[in-house]
Scaffold this active site. Structure first.
Site, PDB file in Angstrom:
ATOM      1  N   PHE A  49     -14.603 -35.837  15.274  1.00  0.00           N
ATOM      2  CA  PHE A  49     -15.287 -36.022  13.986  1.00  0.00           C
ATOM      3  C   PHE A  49     -16.780 -35.961  14.313  1.00  0.00           C
ATOM      4  O   PHE A  49     -17.386 -36.960  14.679  1.00  0.00           O
ATOM      5  CB  PHE A  49     -14.924 -37.365  13.354  1.00  0.00           C
ATOM      6  CG  PHE A  49     -13.545 -37.425  12.769  1.00  0.00           C
ATOM      7  CD1 PHE A  49     -13.357 -37.366  11.388  1.00  0.00           C
ATOM      8  CD2 PHE A  49     -12.433 -37.523  13.575  1.00  0.00           C
ATOM      9  CE1 PHE A  49     -12.082 -37.420  10.845  1.00  0.00           C
ATOM     10  CE2 PHE A  49     -11.156 -37.580  13.046  1.00  0.00           C
ATOM     11  CZ  PHE A  49     -10.977 -37.528  11.680  1.00  0.00           C
ATOM     12  N   ASP A  50     -17.337 -34.772  14.191  1.00  0.00           N
ATOM     13  CA  ASP A  50     -18.659 -34.557  14.780  1.00  0.00           C
ATOM     14  C   ASP A  50     -19.772 -35.325  14.089  1.00  0.00           C
ATOM     15  O   ASP A  50     -20.837 -35.521  14.663  1.00  0.00           O
ATOM     16  CB  ASP A  50     -18.965 -33.052  14.800  1.00  0.00           C
ATOM     17  CG  ASP A  50     -18.069 -32.315  15.781  1.00  0.00           C
ATOM     18  OD1 ASP A  50     -17.944 -32.788  16.919  1.00  0.00           O
ATOM     19  OD2 ASP A  50     -17.482 -31.297  15.412  1.00  0.00           O
ATOM     20  N   PHE A  51     -19.546 -35.756  12.849  1.00  0.00           N
ATOM     21  CA  PHE A  51     -20.554 -36.573  12.179  1.00  0.00           C
ATOM     22  C   PHE A  51     -20.276 -38.058  12.405  1.00  0.00           C
ATOM     23  O   PHE A  51     -21.164 -38.819  12.756  1.00  0.00           O
ATOM     24  CB  PHE A  51     -20.590 -36.247  10.683  1.00  0.00           C
ATOM     25  CG  PHE A  51     -21.320 -34.977  10.357  1.00  0.00           C
ATOM     26  CD1 PHE A  51     -22.445 -34.996   9.557  1.00  0.00           C
ATOM     27  CD2 PHE A  51     -20.900 -33.752  10.859  1.00  0.00           C
ATOM     28  CE1 PHE A  51     -23.138 -33.827   9.253  1.00  0.00           C
ATOM     29  CE2 PHE A  51     -21.575 -32.580  10.563  1.00  0.00           C
ATOM     30  CZ  PHE A  51     -22.697 -32.619   9.755  1.00  0.00           C
ATOM     31  N   ASP A 106     -18.034 -39.588  14.641  1.00  0.00           N
ATOM     32  CA  ASP A 106     -17.855 -40.032  16.020  1.00  0.00           C
ATOM     33  C   ASP A 106     -19.167 -40.112  16.767  1.00  0.00           C
ATOM     34  O   ASP A 106     -19.412 -41.046  17.527  1.00  0.00           O
ATOM     35  CB  ASP A 106     -16.947 -39.065  16.783  1.00  0.00           C
ATOM     36  CG  ASP A 106     -15.486 -39.182  16.415  1.00  0.00           C
ATOM     37  OD1 ASP A 106     -15.158 -40.068  15.596  1.00  0.00           O
ATOM     38  OD2 ASP A 106     -14.685 -38.389  16.926  1.00  0.00           O
ATOM     39  N   GLY A 152     -22.631 -39.631  15.751  1.00  0.00           N
ATOM     40  CA  GLY A 152     -23.995 -39.882  15.331  1.00  0.00           C
ATOM     41  C   GLY A 152     -24.845 -38.667  15.644  1.00  0.00           C
ATOM     42  O   GLY A 152     -25.597 -38.625  16.610  1.00  0.00           O
ATOM     43  N   GLY A 171     -27.419 -37.346  15.047  1.00  0.00           N
ATOM     44  CA  GLY A 171     -28.869 -37.330  15.208  1.00  0.00           C
ATOM     45  C   GLY A 171     -29.312 -37.035  16.621  1.00  0.00           C
ATOM     46  O   GLY A 171     -30.313 -36.358  16.857  1.00  0.00           O
ATOM     47  N   TYR A 178     -20.180 -26.639  21.286  1.00  0.00           N
ATOM     48  CA  TYR A 178     -20.326 -25.998  19.981  1.00  0.00           C
ATOM     49  C   TYR A 178     -21.714 -26.211  19.388  1.00  0.00           C
ATOM     50  O   TYR A 178     -22.334 -27.251  19.591  1.00  0.00           O
ATOM     51  CB  TYR A 178     -19.310 -26.572  18.991  1.00  0.00           C
ATOM     52  CG  TYR A 178     -18.175 -25.625  18.662  1.00  0.00           C
ATOM     53  CD1 TYR A 178     -18.332 -24.621  17.717  1.00  0.00           C
ATOM     54  CD2 TYR A 178     -16.940 -25.732  19.302  1.00  0.00           C
ATOM     55  CE1 TYR A 178     -17.291 -23.760  17.401  1.00  0.00           C
ATOM     56  CE2 TYR A 178     -15.893 -24.873  18.995  1.00  0.00           C
ATOM     57  CZ  TYR A 178     -16.076 -23.886  18.045  1.00  0.00           C
ATOM     58  OH  TYR A 178     -15.053 -23.027  17.737  1.00  0.00           O
ATOM     59  N   HIS A 211      -7.711 -24.040  16.906  1.00  0.00           N
ATOM     60  CA  HIS A 211      -8.231 -25.263  16.299  1.00  0.00           C
ATOM     61  C   HIS A 211      -8.753 -24.948  14.900  1.00  0.00           C
ATOM     62  O   HIS A 211      -8.806 -23.787  14.489  1.00  0.00           O
ATOM     63  CB  HIS A 211      -9.354 -25.855  17.162  1.00  0.00           C
ATOM     64  CG  HIS A 211     -10.504 -24.919  17.385  1.00  0.00           C
ATOM     65  ND1 HIS A 211     -10.455 -23.874  18.288  1.00  0.00           N
ATOM     66  CD2 HIS A 211     -11.732 -24.845  16.809  1.00  0.00           C
ATOM     67  CE1 HIS A 211     -11.589 -23.219  18.267  1.00  0.00           C
ATOM     68  NE2 HIS A 211     -12.388 -23.772  17.370  1.00  0.00           N
ATOM     69  N   HIS A 242     -11.902 -26.144  11.895  1.00  0.00           N
ATOM     70  CA  HIS A 242     -13.130 -26.866  11.551  1.00  0.00           C
ATOM     71  C   HIS A 242     -13.053 -27.135  10.053  1.00  0.00           C
ATOM     72  O   HIS A 242     -13.062 -26.202   9.253  1.00  0.00           O
ATOM     73  CB  HIS A 242     -14.377 -26.027  11.838  1.00  0.00           C
ATOM     74  CG  HIS A 242     -14.478 -25.534  13.239  1.00  0.00           C
ATOM     75  ND1 HIS A 242     -15.261 -26.146  14.190  1.00  0.00           N
ATOM     76  CD2 HIS A 242     -13.900 -24.473  13.856  1.00  0.00           C
ATOM     77  CE1 HIS A 242     -15.155 -25.480  15.325  1.00  0.00           C
ATOM     78  NE2 HIS A 242     -14.334 -24.459  15.152  1.00  0.00           N
TER      79      HIS A 242
END
Length: 645
Positions: free
Chosen positions: A322-324, A326, A328, A330, A423, A473, A475
């Protein structure tokens, strides 16, 4: 002058909030994870914005100004207790903590860079890992490279332990080039660290077989990389060099672009006006979007994304980022540079504290992040603002006179880019001259790969380089749209174009079709139906278009992309319930921003996300609503995707 309520915390405000928290925990060690603006309650912001757009001074009429609040994410370490994760809200002006909670072990905080650094140190110091590493043989001149990754969905036996994992690769150092591509040399070792002890508790050894082979067990030879081959992408390592047959393409704006940036984050272009902020969970966020003085959107942001992998072998069944939520994001955001990311005449925003800035040039926005000690640090040029040409907007030729009239389509782009291990994701909000807004998500970078035995293939991926399997996979993204179409009482309306059977009176020639509309009255999730031309409109039904007589609104057009393919009972599906539908509508609730829930790291089920919000069954007809648009990519890698997509 006081900062606008919808502007990022300055360096000074961030440090002030940190100092306030430190005073609340004397004698303890505090590891800060994030400090950033907590936006004012919408009920407080709406009257403030209306006064602002009416040209009124809130000080003169005695109306209260929304408080400047900092949301704090930190660990408290001290005494006999284990480290505790805290979330607090600090009022900057009063130096008071106005909200506080200790998050129990059932949820995990987003990971940080300092935790990844501990992971790398722990792997290198681990006798267990060294023992496993000695079971394989690296070619001369190759060195181990560790790639930290979130652990993914925990197995039942894992309990509530906070784990981190590292994927292992080898880099050819004989070039003396630190950018040599190590992804072409994957190693079948995955060390697992207990975050509470910083110890490597086990080393997973995934199978390297292919179609028809067991899902577990070791089949690779000791010289596991002997059948792997290099795959470089940096120009100086390309044996044939770069292309020589492309002549320069120059983008010039001799009088500068047409937008202005003032009051630190207020953007005005053509008939558009909006504010831009940056935070470490969502990246760029757009606020108070208006066109020709009319309200369009209250807030627009990238809410969430999940990347589930389809390799059924352990431990890859856990491989789901969960790239947002998990990570952070920033700390993964790119510092954008002239030429490689944005084209045009560019000049960066002055350093924080923010000051009004408008010089007629292309523009960068900085962000503010925090070190583990809570000190604020400016991260430069994280958002780029530029104009671009997008071909023909419209054209018509009067065939009688031969005269053609054509207009170009110009866009204003708000762009940010994140690099998450292998990525890259490029996110762009595009405003056009016909009052349209487009959101674009692009994936590039390097596909995630694992080792595969020589001569093998696998149905859950594709061999993109000798010894290198790129796993299938998806996205799946979710864009959060907080509409305000001529006000905050809006309705989501479903529209379909359907055939009408032939009828002697109503459809004598059989060519009629009808447009059916249906308001969505209860919070819910809905799917697209492209063969019914199902589209959605956000309408303000109290306002009528003076020409058509119909309710004013905006159409939301989404790609009818595939949703999550994992079995609905799987943990991949349960922790990403937002991926069940293409579009969701819920009633607005302050701080309900994340489609996958507030805590995604090592989650077993989505909690507090859009599925829970929809399950409330709220009335969403002529209400303050939020639209959640889900779309994505199913990526079955190709050889052409290698080495960089």
């Amino acid at each position: 002058m006081a900062p606008h309520p919808l502007s990022d915390l300055s360096l000074d405000e961030t440090n002030h909030a940190r100092d306030t928290v430190l005073k609340l925990h004397p004698g303890c060690v505090i590891d800060f994870r994030a400090i950033y603006l907590l936006e004012p309650h919408k009920a407080d912001m709406i009257p403030f914005l209306e006064r602002e757009h009416a040209g009124q001074d809130e000080i003169d009429d005695g109306s209260p100004r929304p408080a400047r609040l900092a949301q704090m994410r930190y660990d408290v370490i001290g005494g006999s207790k284990a480290a505790e994760y805290h979330e607090s809200v600090i009022d900057i002006s009063t130096s008071q903590r106005v909200d506080h909670r200790i998050v129990g072990p059932g949820h995990h905080a987003s990971l940080t860079i300092f935790e990844f650094e501990k992971l790398i140190e722990s792997v290198k110091a681990s006798p267990l890992f060294q023992e496993k590493l000695n079971t394989i043989e690296l070619p001369d001149g190759f060195e181990l490279v560790l790639e930290p990754w979130p652990y993914g969905a925990p197995d039942e036996a894992d309990g509530a332990t906070r784990f981190f994992q590292a994927l292992c690769f080898a880099q050819d150092t004989r070039h003396g080039n630190p950018d040599a591509n190590f992804y072409s040399y994957p190693l079948p070792l995955i060390p697992i660290m207990d975050a509470s002890t910083c110890e490597i508790v086990r080393v997973d050894e995934p199978a390297t077989g292919g179609n028809g082979d067991p899902f577990s067990g070791i089949s690779h030879k000791k010289a596991v990389l002997d059948h792997c081959r290099p795959a470089e992408y940096v120009p100086e390592l390309l044996t044939a060099g770069t292309r020589k047959d492309v002549k320069p393409l120059v983008v010039l704006q001799p009088e500068g672009p047409s937008f202005t940036v003032s009051d630190a984050n207020l953007v005005q272009w053509q008939k558009w006006r909006f504010r831009v902020t940056f935070n470490p969970r969502e990246g760029a966020v757009l606020h108070d979007i208006r066109y020709d003085g009319r309200n369009v959107l209250y807030r627009l942001s990238m809410s969430d994304m999940t990347v589930p992998y389809a390799d059924p072998r352990a431990p890859f069944h856990r491989k789901q980022a969960f790239d947002f939520g998990d990570g952070g994001l920033g700390h993964a955001v790119n510092n954008l540079k002239l030429g490689c990311d944005c084209l045009g005449a560019i000049k960066a925003k002055p350093p924080s504290p923010p000051a009004p800035f408008s010089d007629g040039s292309e523009h960068y926005f900085d962000g503010v992040l925090t070190n583990s000690d809570g000190s604020a640090v400016a991260t430069k040029q994280v958002i780029c603002l530029h104009e671009q040409d997008d071909g023909i907007s419209w054209k018509h030729t009067n065939w009688r006179t031969g005269r053609a009239v054509v207009t170009r389509r110009r866009e204003l782009v708000v762009q940010f880019i994140i690099t998450l291990a292998n990525y890259e994701y490029i996110f762009a909000f595009k405003f056009d001259q016909a009052a349209g807004i487009t959101f674009e998500a692009r994936a590039t970078g390097i596909v995630s790969v694992v080792n595969i035995d020589e001569g093998k293939t696998a149905p859950w991926g594709n061999v993109v380089n000798p010894g290198t399997l790129a796993q299938n996979h998806q996205h799946l993204f979710c864009l959060r749209i907080d509409p305000a179409i001529d006000g905050h009482s809006n309705t989501l309306v479903q529209e379909e174009s359907l055939p009408v059977p032939s009828h002697a009176l109503a459809n004598p020639n059989g060519n009629l079709y009808e447009v059916h509309t249906k308001p969505i009255t209860t919070s819910s999730g809905i799917d697209l139906a492209p063969f019914r031309n199902r589209v959605f409109k956000v309408q303000n039904r109290s306002k009528k278009n003076p020409i058509s007589g119909k309710a004013v609104g905006y159409k939301i057009t989404m790609p009818p992309s595939q949703l999550l393919l994992a079995d609905p009972s799987s943990i991949q599906a349960q922790r990403a319930l937002f991926t069940k539908h293409h579009i969701w509508v819920t009633k607005h609730k302050d701080d309900e921003l994340y489609a996958g829930g507030r805590y995604t790291l090592q989650s077993r089920r989505e909690k507090g996300g859009v599925a829970d919000a929809a399950a409330r069954g709220d009335n969403v007809e002529d209400e303050d609503i939020v639209i959640w648009s889900v779309f994505g990519l199913t990526h079955n890698p190709r050889v052409e995707d290698w080495p960089v997509m």
